[in-house]
Design a protein around this motif. Structure first.
Motif, PDB file in Angstrom:
ATOM      1  N   LEU A  62     -14.099   2.441   5.098  1.00 55.09           N
ATOM      2  CA  LEU A  62     -15.328   1.419   5.096  1.00 55.09           C
ATOM      3  C   LEU A  62     -15.878   1.596   3.640  1.00 55.09           C
ATOM      4  CD1 LEU A  62     -17.122  -0.595   6.410  1.00 55.09           C
ATOM      5  CD2 LEU A  62     -18.280   1.560   7.303  1.00 55.09           C
ATOM      6  N   GLN A  63     -16.270   2.600   3.168  1.00 57.86           N
ATOM      7  CA  GLN A  63     -17.192   2.679   1.974  1.00 57.86           C
ATOM      8  C   GLN A  63     -16.417   2.157   0.776  1.00 57.86           C
ATOM      9  OE1 GLN A  63     -18.114   6.582   0.323  1.00 57.86           O
ATOM     10  NE2 GLN A  63     -20.506   5.685   0.196  1.00 57.86           N
ATOM     11  N   LYS A  64     -15.065   2.624   0.818  1.00 62.63           N
ATOM     12  CA  LYS A  64     -14.156   2.027  -0.217  1.00 62.63           C
ATOM     13  C   LYS A  64     -14.123   0.535  -0.459  1.00 62.63           C
ATOM     14  CE  LYS A  64     -11.720   3.426  -3.806  1.00 62.63           C
ATOM     15  NZ  LYS A  64     -12.318   4.214  -4.928  1.00 62.63           N
ATOM     16  N   CYS A  65     -13.884   0.032   0.835  1.00 58.08           N
ATOM     17  CA  CYS A  65     -13.635  -1.500   1.121  1.00 58.08           C
ATOM     18  C   CYS A  65     -15.196  -2.206   0.350  1.00 58.08           C
ATOM     19  CB  CYS A  65     -13.662  -1.755   2.393  1.00 58.08           C
ATOM     20  SG  CYS A  65     -12.000  -1.508   3.314  1.00 58.08           S
ATOM     21  N   LEU A  66     -15.842  -1.668   0.778  1.00 65.03           N
ATOM     22  CA  LEU A  66     -17.130  -2.338   0.228  1.00 65.03           C
ATOM     23  C   LEU A  66     -17.371  -2.170  -1.426  1.00 65.03           C
ATOM     24  CD1 LEU A  66     -19.658  -1.558   3.038  1.00 65.03           C
ATOM     25  CD2 LEU A  66     -18.833  -3.693   2.420  1.00 65.03           C
ATOM     26  N   GLU A  67     -17.036  -0.803  -1.906  1.00 66.69           N
ATOM     27  CA  GLU A  67     -17.155  -0.612  -3.288  1.00 66.69           C
ATOM     28  C   GLU A  67     -16.184  -1.544  -3.995  1.00 66.69           C
ATOM     29  OE1 GLU A  67     -15.970   3.449  -4.106  1.00 66.69           O
ATOM     30  OE2 GLU A  67     -17.782   4.105  -3.398  1.00 66.69           O
ATOM     31  N   SER A  68     -14.985  -1.871  -3.484  1.00 64.41           N
ATOM     32  CA  SER A  68     -13.945  -2.937  -3.843  1.00 64.41           C
ATOM     33  C   SER A  68     -14.501  -4.596  -3.605  1.00 64.41           C
ATOM     34  CB  SER A  68     -12.752  -2.636  -3.371  1.00 64.41           C
ATOM     35  OG  SER A  68     -12.339  -1.217  -3.610  1.00 64.41           O
ATOM     36  N   ARG A  69     -15.791  -4.603  -2.917  1.00 64.75           N
ATOM     37  CA  ARG A  69     -16.199  -5.908  -2.418  1.00 64.75           C
ATOM     38  C   ARG A  69     -15.163  -6.498  -1.583  1.00 64.75           C
ATOM     39  NH1 ARG A  69     -20.610  -6.713  -5.254  1.00 64.75           N
ATOM     40  NH2 ARG A  69     -21.061  -5.820  -7.383  1.00 64.75           N
ATOM     41  N   TYR A  70     -14.652  -5.759  -0.624  1.00 67.10           N
ATOM     42  CA  TYR A  70     -13.929  -6.309   0.303  1.00 67.10           C
ATOM     43  C   TYR A  70     -14.738  -6.185   1.827  1.00 67.10           C
ATOM     44  CZ  TYR A  70      -9.939  -6.017  -2.809  1.00 67.10           C
ATOM     45  OH  TYR A  70      -9.389  -6.189  -4.169  1.00 67.10           O
ATOM     46  N   SER A  71     -14.991  -7.341   2.603  1.00 68.12           N
ATOM     47  CA  SER A  71     -15.152  -7.187   4.095  1.00 68.12           C
ATOM     48  C   SER A  71     -14.158  -6.468   4.811  1.00 68.12           C
ATOM     49  CB  SER A  71     -15.493  -8.416   4.614  1.00 68.12           C
ATOM     50  OG  SER A  71     -16.412  -9.338   3.904  1.00 68.12           O
ATOM     51  N   VAL A  75     -24.746   1.546   2.774  1.00 72.65           N
ATOM     52  CA  VAL A  75     -23.528   2.463   3.202  1.00 72.65           C
ATOM     53  C   VAL A  75     -22.962   3.035   1.884  1.00 72.65           C
ATOM     54  CG1 VAL A  75     -23.134   1.736   5.622  1.00 72.65           C
ATOM     55  CG2 VAL A  75     -21.753   0.815   3.748  1.00 72.65           C
ATOM     56  N   GLY A  76     -23.450   2.954   0.748  1.00 72.02           N
ATOM     57  CA  GLY A  76     -22.919   3.254  -0.331  1.00 72.02           C
ATOM     58  C   GLY A  76     -23.714   4.484  -1.251  1.00 72.02           C
ATOM     59  N   GLY A  77     -23.335   4.944  -2.100  1.00 72.36           N
ATOM     60  CA  GLY A  77     -23.631   6.184  -2.782  1.00 72.36           C
ATOM     61  C   GLY A  77     -23.274   7.384  -2.576  1.00 72.36           C
ATOM     62  N   THR A  78     -23.562   8.362  -3.159  1.00 70.18           N
ATOM     63  CA  THR A  78     -22.869   9.537  -2.946  1.00 70.18           C
ATOM     64  C   THR A  78     -23.243  10.330  -1.883  1.00 70.18           C
ATOM     65  OG1 THR A  78     -24.391  10.609  -4.641  1.00 70.18           O
ATOM     66  CG2 THR A  78     -22.606   9.902  -5.454  1.00 70.18           C
ATOM     67  N   ASP A  79     -24.320  10.124  -1.337  1.00 66.22           N
ATOM     68  CA  ASP A  79     -25.026  10.901  -0.181  1.00 66.22           C
ATOM     69  C   ASP A  79     -24.480  10.313   1.190  1.00 66.22           C
ATOM     70  OD1 ASP A  79     -26.189  12.548  -1.974  1.00 66.22           O
ATOM     71  OD2 ASP A  79     -28.220  11.505  -1.937  1.00 66.22           O
ATOM     72  N   PHE A  80     -23.816   8.948   1.183  1.00 66.66           N
ATOM     73  CA  PHE A  80     -23.901   8.376   2.327  1.00 66.66           C
ATOM     74  C   PHE A  80     -22.744   9.117   3.392  1.00 66.66           C
ATOM     75  CE2 PHE A  80     -20.645   5.418   4.623  1.00 66.66           C
ATOM     76  CZ  PHE A  80     -21.402   5.084   5.647  1.00 66.66           C
ATOM     77  N   ILE A  81     -21.897   9.686   2.786  1.00 64.00           N
ATOM     78  CA  ILE A  81     -20.931  10.258   3.625  1.00 64.00           C
ATOM     79  C   ILE A  81     -21.340  11.567   4.286  1.00 64.00           C
ATOM     80  CG2 ILE A  81     -18.594  11.522   3.825  1.00 64.00           C
ATOM     81  CD1 ILE A  81     -18.051   8.660   3.270  1.00 64.00           C
ATOM     82  N   SER A  82     -21.911  12.339   3.203  1.00 57.75           N
ATOM     83  CA  SER A  82     -22.740  13.689   3.827  1.00 57.75           C
ATOM     84  C   SER A  82     -23.570  13.340   4.981  1.00 57.75           C
ATOM     85  CB  SER A  82     -23.358  14.315   2.605  1.00 57.75           C
ATOM     86  OG  SER A  82     -24.238  13.768   1.986  1.00 57.75           O
ATOM     87  N   ASN A  83     -24.659  12.487   4.738  1.00 57.17           N
ATOM     88  CA  ASN A  83     -25.701  11.948   5.650  1.00 57.17           C
ATOM     89  C   ASN A  83     -24.979  11.501   7.007  1.00 57.17           C
ATOM     90  OD1 ASN A  83     -27.657  12.628   3.763  1.00 57.17           O
ATOM     91  ND2 ASN A  83     -28.066  10.399   3.118  1.00 57.17           N
TER      92      ASN A  83
END
Length: 612
Positions: free
Chosen positions: A450-459, A506-514
């Motif tokens: 999900l995060q990678k999709c949003l980073e790539s600007r994909y819904s 849901v971005g940023g480096t802390d999202f997954i860890s949080n």
């Protein structure tokens, strides 16, 4: 002293020779670097048996031409056997028996007198007419995994180079362990001309391409590998004995079979290849040239002679790179619709994930499908439905299994959850009991994608395998810019819109860890968790997150254990069911509404071609 030297000298020479021998032995037997790391070491002259299976009937001139071309080939001093299978004329034609007996004797005289200098010559003359199907299917049962059959019909003519070329393929794509695959069943030397899937793409290959892989079997000069052929024969026996026909909707060959039945064998093999997901090596030479040419003489396939389909490739027309063979990974692969597929797409890193997302997205949207806890036949039905609707913008996630690796082999993009999470270092985020690891893995892999999709600007849609699309746009929400996230009323459905605000949430480096900390916390409190539930809790803590509820019953049909005889109404885009519903009941319900689209062997009932 002289006597002592005379005794010591032979001993010294012997010791020196022994030392040199042992040094050479240990050098040869111990591993040492390959001087060219791009060159895979392979046996240069593997010990295999090569048998030409020549199928003949009543075409004397054709047979004579075929035999002459076979005898003129270069066999590299190898031992090559020739087996001639001669079908008998139909005994029902008694009025014309004398003429047909004379024709048969002339063919037998030709074959008997024909000198084959390269190996054994064997003649099999039948006592009754069996037809083309039995001629093919009964011509060969491999005696070992190192025996190959090259099948030619009597109206074929082969190039003098054909054997050298086939041997090169055998060495590189059968005996080279790093460059062979068990799902390659052979190689066709005919010029590729035919796409059997109705409404498929035109058969067009780049002019620079000399080899490619294609699912279709070639009947004009086909090399057969032993293991897949044995597998096919056993599959054929099972289906024939049970009265199962080789019907495959959407294929031209099925129409042929329905018209002329058991006179032909290719619909059986095509059905087998489709079921197993196997491929054939093809050549592509320019200017309508080939290493095997059919003269298309009058017979079972042609009412009257049509003439040669191609031009023979010989030494005078060779290109400088004719003998070069590329690694399988550098070759293109095509299905029955002549649509390019990408086998063995197992995503093992974030970089690979980004690349695959770019290749599969449609209209900047990706569907993330979780297969955890979903039975194999339900998954197969889902993928066949995806194929029929031309839905290709998906990625499959699930636990490591042979089934999931097989889906990747067939071209479906797959994430093996444990391998992917290990590669990205996700397991260091876990602090709960081992019994929850699989549950958390299922949740975390969705978060990464999900995060990678949003980073790539994909819904992205996140769904489970207990949902089946029934329209070409199954997962569509109104373009309301007020919301970035939609959470289904059941925990299996989630949507994230490609927006800068969603990426911030849901971005940023802390999202997954949080997110992982929240999962751990919920499990410590022994709360029931799912991806949708945790995402809802997480977004609640993000005061700025714009979240809406998505009621799937508004656009989908729910089926369960008790309801029968339902129908799909207007506007229904998906069918869904409880995750704990037995697969047998799922099958029954989907059959009732006519969206169970696989056979008993879990292969698609139809080939549905969509032009690229």
């Amino acid at each position: 002293m002289a006597l002592l030297k005379s005794h010591l000298l032979p001993l010294l020479l012997f010791s020196l020779s022994a030392l040199l021998f042992l040094s050479s032995f240990f050098y040869l037997s111990s591993p040492h670097p390959n001087p060219n790391p791009n060159l895979t070491l392979r046996p240069q002259n593997p010990d295999f048996t090569f048998i030409i299976k020549l199928l003949a009937y009543n075409r004397l001139d054709s047979l004579s031409r075929c035999l002459r071309s076979l005898a003129a080939a270069d066999y590299l001093s190898d031992r090559v056997h020739l087996h001639v299978h001669i079908d008998h004329f139909a005994l029902a034609d008694a009025d014309d028996a004398d003429r047909k007996l004379r024709e048969s004797r002339r063919i037998l005289d030709l074959v008997d007198a024909f000198e084959w200098r390269f190996g054994e010559k064997l003649v099999h003359y039948r006592t009754a007419n069996v037809g083309l199907q039995a001629q093919w299917l009964e011509a060969w049962w491999p005696s070992s995994d190192h025996e190959f059959a090259f099948v030619v019909e009597d109206d074929l003519e082969v190039s003098p180079l054909y054997y050298k070329f086939l041997k090169n393929l055998i060495v590189n794509y059968y005996y080279n362990a790093s460059n062979s695959r068990p799902y390659i069943y052979g190689a066709s030397l005919q010029r590729p001309r035919f796409v059997p899937g109705k409404h498929g793409n035109k058969l067009k290959v780049d002019d620079r391409t000399r080899l490619f892989l294609y699912q279709l079997v070639g009947t004009w000069g086909q090399l057969l590998f032993p293991k897949p052929w044995k597998e096919f024969r056993l599959w054929y026996d099972k289906h024939k004995a049970k009265g199962i026909k080789p019907f495959l909707d959407g294929m031209v060959t099925t129409g042929w079979y329905k018209k002329i039945g058991e006179k032909i064998w290719t619909p059986w093999f095509i059905k087998f290849v489709h079921t197993r997901g196997y491929f054939n090596i093809y050549t592509n030479f320019l200017h309508e040239r080939a290493l095997s040419v059919s003269h298309r003489d009058a017979g079972v396939n042609y009412g009257k002679t049509a003439g040669p389909d191609s031009h023979i490739l010989d030494e005078s027309s060779l290109e400088p790179k004719f003998w070069n063979t590329l690694p399988l990974g550098d070759l293109k692969w095509y299905d029955f619709c002549f649509r390019e597929i990408f086998p063995e797409r197992v995503i093992g890193s974030l970089d690979e994930l980004g690349s695959v997302l770019n290749s599969v997205q449609t209209n900047n949207t990706v569907i993330i499908v979780s297969l955890f806890g979903v039975k194999e036949m339900v998954v197969s039905n889902l993928l066949c439905q995806f194929e029929s609707l031309n839905l290709r913008n998906y990625i499959l996630t699930g636990p490591e299994s042979e089934f999931l690796f097989d889906l990747a082999r067939r071209g479906h993009p797959v994430i093996i959850t444990n391998r992917f999470l290990e590669s990205v270092g996700a397991y260091k985020l876990l602090s709960v009991h081992n019994s929850y690891v699989q549950l958390i893995s299922e949740i975390l892999v969705k978060v990464y994608v999900l995060q990678k999709c949003l980073e790539s600007r994909y819904s992205s849609w996140v769904v489970d395998g207990n949902m089946l699309p029934v329209s070409a746009d199954p997962f569509v929400v109104e373009s309301d810019p007020s919301y970035d996230f939609y959470i289904g009323t059941s925990p299996e459905l989630f949507f994230a819109r490609a927006s800068s605000s969603a990426q911030k949430d849901v971005g940023g480096t802390d999202f997954i860890s949080n997110f992982a900390m929240l999962v751990n916390s919920l499990l410590v409190r022994q709360q029931s968790v799912s991806f949708g539930y945790v995402m809802a809790k997480f977004l609640e803590m993000k005061k700025s997150a714009r979240v809406n509820t998505l009621d799937e019953t508004s656009f989908g049909l729910r089926v369960d254990n008790s309801i029968v005889n339902q129908s799909l109404g207007d506007g229904k885009k998906i069918v869904f069911w409880p995750s704990d519903m037995a697969s047998e009941i799922v099958q029954k319900r989907l059959q009732e509404i006519d969206i169970w689209v696989i056979n008993d062997d879990s292969s698609c009932k139809a080939i549905v071609c969509h032009q690229s």
